[in-house]
Design an enzyme around this catalytic site. Structure first.
Site, PDB file in Angstrom:
ATOM      1  N   ASP A 285       1.586  36.079  15.742  1.00 15.32           N
ATOM      2  CA  ASP A 285       2.580  35.697  16.757  1.00 15.32           C
ATOM      3  C   ASP A 285       2.267  34.389  17.469  1.00 15.32           C
ATOM      4  O   ASP A 285       3.121  33.858  18.180  1.00 15.32           O
ATOM      5  CB  ASP A 285       2.669  36.787  17.821  1.00 15.32           C
ATOM      6  CG  ASP A 285       1.465  36.764  18.766  1.00 15.32           C
ATOM      7  OD1 ASP A 285       0.318  36.875  18.273  1.00 15.32           O
ATOM      8  OD2 ASP A 285       1.661  36.591  19.987  1.00 15.32           O
TER       9      ASP A 285
ATOM     10  N   ASP B 227      -3.450  40.796  19.135  1.00 15.58           N
ATOM     11  CA  ASP B 227      -2.621  40.672  20.336  1.00 15.58           C
ATOM     12  C   ASP B 227      -1.255  40.063  20.003  1.00 15.58           C
ATOM     13  O   ASP B 227      -1.166  39.026  19.354  1.00 15.58           O
ATOM     14  CB  ASP B 227      -3.328  39.803  21.374  1.00 15.58           C
ATOM     15  CG  ASP B 227      -4.620  40.437  21.867  1.00 15.58           C
ATOM     16  OD1 ASP B 227      -4.559  41.249  22.789  1.00 15.58           O
ATOM     17  OD2 ASP B 227      -5.684  40.119  21.299  1.00 15.58           O
TER      18      ASP B 227
ATOM     19  N   ASP C 102      -2.850  39.408  12.937  1.00 17.13           N
ATOM     20  CA  ASP C 102      -3.409  39.158  14.256  1.00 17.13           C
ATOM     21  C   ASP C 102      -3.381  40.477  15.038  1.00 17.13           C
ATOM     22  O   ASP C 102      -2.716  41.443  14.629  1.00 17.13           O
ATOM     23  CB  ASP C 102      -2.581  38.073  14.963  1.00 17.13           C
ATOM     24  CG  ASP C 102      -3.201  37.612  16.273  1.00 17.13           C
ATOM     25  OD1 ASP C 102      -4.392  37.895  16.510  1.00 17.13           O
ATOM     26  OD2 ASP C 102      -2.491  36.971  17.055  1.00 17.13           O
TER      27      ASP C 102
END
Length: 273
Positions: A217, A36, A34
């Site tokens: 996350d 961000d 990922d």
């Protein structure tokens, strides 16, 4: 059956790196990440998430020894412009839009059919949320992110009410959840997990030579963790508001940087790259 645990129950991917390496069994880890909260810290506004030179260098070196893909809820073009590396694959809009080396360009998942509904929803949300201070409606090609990180606590419910009203009138769209955002996206059976599996197939990685490894996350990354639980490794960065299907954990973006550099060294030591 997908197994889920609390984030704090997961072993550290750094402290248990030798144990993690044992999963490779001479396979090359194909790495999916990922953006961000994984490659850059979570920030107040999306445009502030700038990739560090150290992280860019780590990604570049890793991509020189194995396949690396950034799988993001951001627009594919946006995340590609932020990373600025042409030896990576980019899956934007949760995998609805994918490009990469060798002129790869595909839009799996059939999201084009939802573009008219997204256009309409964008206009309605912009109008109905303009009076709520701190709210931000971010239009992407195949999604609309409604950010409420900077909205007063007593007005968050109003933001959700507006989102629900829009969704109730547009069956072509469904809601997705992230860190301080509501996301309206095509109501189709497609997500980051399916995008990773599609890439594995498309890149010829579904064989005994490769092991998929996904780092993320957010709750949206759980689809990828679940998809790879039996055939790969999932690594959660930090924590979110739910249990996780990941196998290991990293505490922060700084830990991700250390891990990626260690991974590159390990692949080289295996005689690859």
């Amino acid at each position: 059956m997908i197994q889920k645990r609390e984030a704090h129950e997961l072993p550290s991917a750094l402290k248990q790196f030798n144990e993690l390496k044992a999963h490779f069994n001479n396979k090359i880890p194909a790495v999916f990440l990922d953006y961000d909260g994984c490659l850059t810290p979570i920030v107040q506004r999306p445009e502030m998430a700038i990739l560090s030179d150290e992280m860019r260098e780590a990604l570049h070196k890793l991509a020189s020894v194995t396949k690396v893909a950034v799988v993001s809820g951001r627009d594919r073009q946006n995340v590609a412009e932020l990373v600025k590396l042409d030896n990576l694959y980019y899956a934007g809009s949760h995998g609805f839009d994918i490009t990469g080396p060798g002129a790869m360009a595909s839009e799996p998942g059939g999201a084009k059919a939802a573009l008219p509904a997204l256009d309409k929803a964008d206009l309605v949300l912009q109008e109905k949320l303009k009076e709520i201070a701190g709210s931000l409606v971010e239009r992407k090609r195949y999604a609309i992110a409604v950010h409420f990180r900077n909205v007063a606590d007593d007005q968050v419910e109003q933001v959700r009410k507006v989102v629900d009203e829009v969704l109730s009138s547009m069956p072509e769209l469904k809601i997705g959840h992230g860190k301080k955002i509501y996301e309206l996206k095509p109501n189709m059976d497609w997500h980051k997990g399916k995008a990773v599996l599609w890439l594995m197939e498309e890149l010829g990685l579904n064989n005994a030579n490769y092991l998929p490894l996904y780092i993320g996350d957010d709750i949206t990354d759980e689809d990828a963790f679940a998809a790879l639980q039996e055939q790969g490794i999932g690594i959660l960065v930090g924590e979110h508001d739910d249990k996780t299907a990941a196998t290991y954990r990293l505490e922060s973006v700084d830990d991700v940087l250390i891990f990626l550099n260690s991974l590159t060294d390990t692949i080289k030591a295996q005689g690859h790259g």
